[in-house]
Design an enzyme around this catalytic site. Structure first.
Site, PDB file in Angstrom:
ATOM      1  N   CYS A 305       0.862  -1.190   0.000  1.00  0.00           N
ATOM      2  CA  CYS A 305       0.000   0.000   0.000  1.00  0.00           C
ATOM      3  C   CYS A 305       0.890   1.230   0.000  1.00  0.00           C
ATOM      4  O   CYS A 305       1.806   1.344   0.814  1.00  0.00           O
ATOM      5  CB  CYS A 305      -0.904   0.001   1.235  1.00  0.00           C
ATOM      6  SG  CYS A 305      -1.939   1.472   1.377  1.00  0.00           S
ATOM      7  N   ARG A 404     -19.653  -4.375 -11.510  1.00  0.00           N
ATOM      8  CA  ARG A 404     -20.441  -3.274 -12.057  1.00  0.00           C
ATOM      9  C   ARG A 404     -20.590  -2.112 -11.082  1.00  0.00           C
ATOM     10  O   ARG A 404     -20.955  -1.006 -11.460  1.00  0.00           O
ATOM     11  CB  ARG A 404     -21.820  -3.773 -12.485  1.00  0.00           C
ATOM     12  CG  ARG A 404     -22.712  -4.217 -11.345  1.00  0.00           C
ATOM     13  CD  ARG A 404     -24.011  -4.762 -11.864  1.00  0.00           C
ATOM     14  NE  ARG A 404     -24.228  -6.103 -11.375  1.00  0.00           N
ATOM     15  CZ  ARG A 404     -25.397  -6.722 -11.487  1.00  0.00           C
ATOM     16  NH1 ARG A 404     -26.384  -6.136 -12.074  1.00  0.00           N
ATOM     17  NH2 ARG A 404     -25.542  -7.927 -11.028  1.00  0.00           N
TER      18      ARG A 404
END
Length: 476
Positions: A305, A404
């Site tokens: 990260c 989506r």
């Protein structure tokens, strides 16, 4: 003094694992006697404080199965379609159970070739044959191997079947299977309807993994990561997963909190929220969301990260744990805290637990193991596995392709990719970390996690820049 200087002088001091040490204390217990049992969420106990991170190079079904068998729990990543994540969760729940409730069956009119294909697809070696939900036979891998694929199942199946009643115990099931020399035992009710299936392998594994994390039916436990905005996925997964883990980099966000409120109400299973990094974030979130079952804390500390590097914002994991613990103490609430990010060794977990965490989430440590889904390569005659942050460019691109609900609210990647040395089977890593934690707790004089949190004593580590002294080079 100007107001900005005053604000700086009053700023909170953040810290992480490398800044603190756990002090030894009077010990009356040997490491082998130490109890590592803890909680992942309010209703999910685990036997070791190890959780695998929901990253697509760390946790899929194989890793989750391995963690649960050894007493921890895995969180399946969400960088895939709803159906793919659901199948991974189901695979964990199917991997071991006393009575399999969702039995894959076939009709007697089907062809043997169809039976073979179903067995191959589901990686199973036998199918109960049903007619109007009533058990009429069983067809095994041996039957399909030595029979023409065009023959009907009714011609190849075994009709004389040994069955068990719904109330059968594991011991009774084993005796039945040994007596009749069968490896599969259908469970039928008094009307002859199939209600489950017992396999010898599953019963044997229950004996092999005595400390496994199991649900009330003996199945391995597993958690699944979800977006707070994907209620459809959450409702689908909650039918099978033991817990849902909200998977966002920064949970203390108005839209995230509002979406999670609705999700928790409809989930029907434990929901762990995060990631959080401050006392204010925990207080705001817990006060506004009824039914939170756990906190995942730490922002920007993970090995892959780069949030803190790119944005200069974050909350180091150990600091975040202390903030969460202080917040819960302030409102007199008890809730498991998961330390997430930057954990590299057993001592880091011991520190996190001493500061108030219930368990730790590991990514880098597990990514190099055989059970991780990451690809392997050879570099200079050594094996390596790929590990990438979920904020990396490639992980973001995959999420956009399969999810989506994925929206790239940030234009800049906050993760990177690295090749890490291959470590072999995760069981050896789990054993190493459990032994290391027990050793650390032994030094601190604690026989269990609750006692460690009560007895804990810390010391600050002064950085090299702050040390007073003269180097050897200065004396020359």
């Amino acid at each position: 003094m100007g107001k900005f200087q005053k604000k700086f002088n009053e700023a909170e001091t953040v810290f992480n694992f490398e800044d603190v040490i756990l002090l030894p204390g009077l010990s009356k217990v040997e490491p082998k006697e130490i109890d590592l049992r803890t909680k992942f969420s309010k209703n999910i106990p685990i036997n070791i404080p190890l959780v695998s991170s929901p990253m697509d190079t760390v946790t899929e079904a194989e890793m989750a199965i391995a963690l649960a068998r050894h007493g921890g729990i895995g969180v399946i990543h969400r960088n895939c379609s709803n159906e793919e994540e659901l199948e991974m969760v189901k695979a964990v729940k199917r991997s071991e159970s006393f009575i399999i409730r969702e039995v894959v069956t076939i009709s007697k009119e089907a062809k043997v070739g169809e039976a073979a294909e179903i067995m191959r697809k589901h990686k199973i070696s036998g199918l109960p044959v049903v007619e109007n939900n009533r058990l009429v036979g069983i067809i095994t891998g041996r039957d399909v191997r030595f029979t023409d694929p065009s023959v009907t199942v009714s011609e190849a199946m075994t009709k004389d079947i040994v069955v068990a009643k719904p109330g059968v115990t594991p011991e009774e099931a084993v005796e039945l299977m040994k007596k009749h020399k069968v490896e599969k035992l259908p469970v039928v009710d008094k009307e002859g309807k199939l209600v489950g299936l017992i396999t010898y392998r599953d019963v044997a594994l229950r004996g092999e993994y005595k400390d496994a994390t199991r649900d009330g039916e003996g199945r391995l436990r597993v958690a699944a990561a979800v977006s707070p905005f994907d209620l459809e996925r959450a409702k689908l997964l909650s039918k099978y997963a033991d817990a849902l883990v909200i998977d966002v980099a920064h949970f203390h966000n108005e839209n995230v909190i509002e979406a999670t409120k609705k999700l928790v109400k409809e989930a029907g299973v434990d929901v762990v929220i995060g990631n959080l990094g401050t006392k204010e974030g925990v207080l705001d979130s817990v006060s506004r969301i009824d039914g939170v079952a756990g906190l995942r804390v730490g922002i920007g500390s993970g090995s892959v990260c780069i949030t803190t590097e790119v944005t200069r914002t974050g909350a180091p994991t150990l600091f975040a744990v202390s903030q969460a613990a202080n917040a819960l103490e302030e409102i007199d609430a008890e809730m498991p805290i998961i330390a997430d990010g930057g954990v590299r060794n057993p001592g880091d977990i011991a520190l996190a637990v001493a500061f108030g965490a219930s368990c730790a989430m590991l990514g880098y440590v597990f990514a190099g193991c055989k059970e991780s889904p990451s690809p392997m390569t050879i570099i200079n005659d050594r094996y390596f596995k790929l590990h990438r942050g979920m904020g990396s460019q490639s992980a973001r691109q995959k999420r956009m392709a399969v999810d989506r609900y994925a929206v790239l609210s940030k234009e800049i990647p906050e993760g990177t990719e690295v090749w890490i040395p291959y470590k072999g089977e995760v069981a050896s890593i789990i054993n190493e970390f459990a032994s290391g934690m027990k050793a650390a707790m032994g030094y601190a004089g604690a026989s269990n996690i609750t006692e460690l949190q009560r007895k804990r004593k810390f010391a600050k580590i002064i950085s090299k820049k702050e040390k007073v002294g003269i180097s050897i080079n200065q004396l020359k």
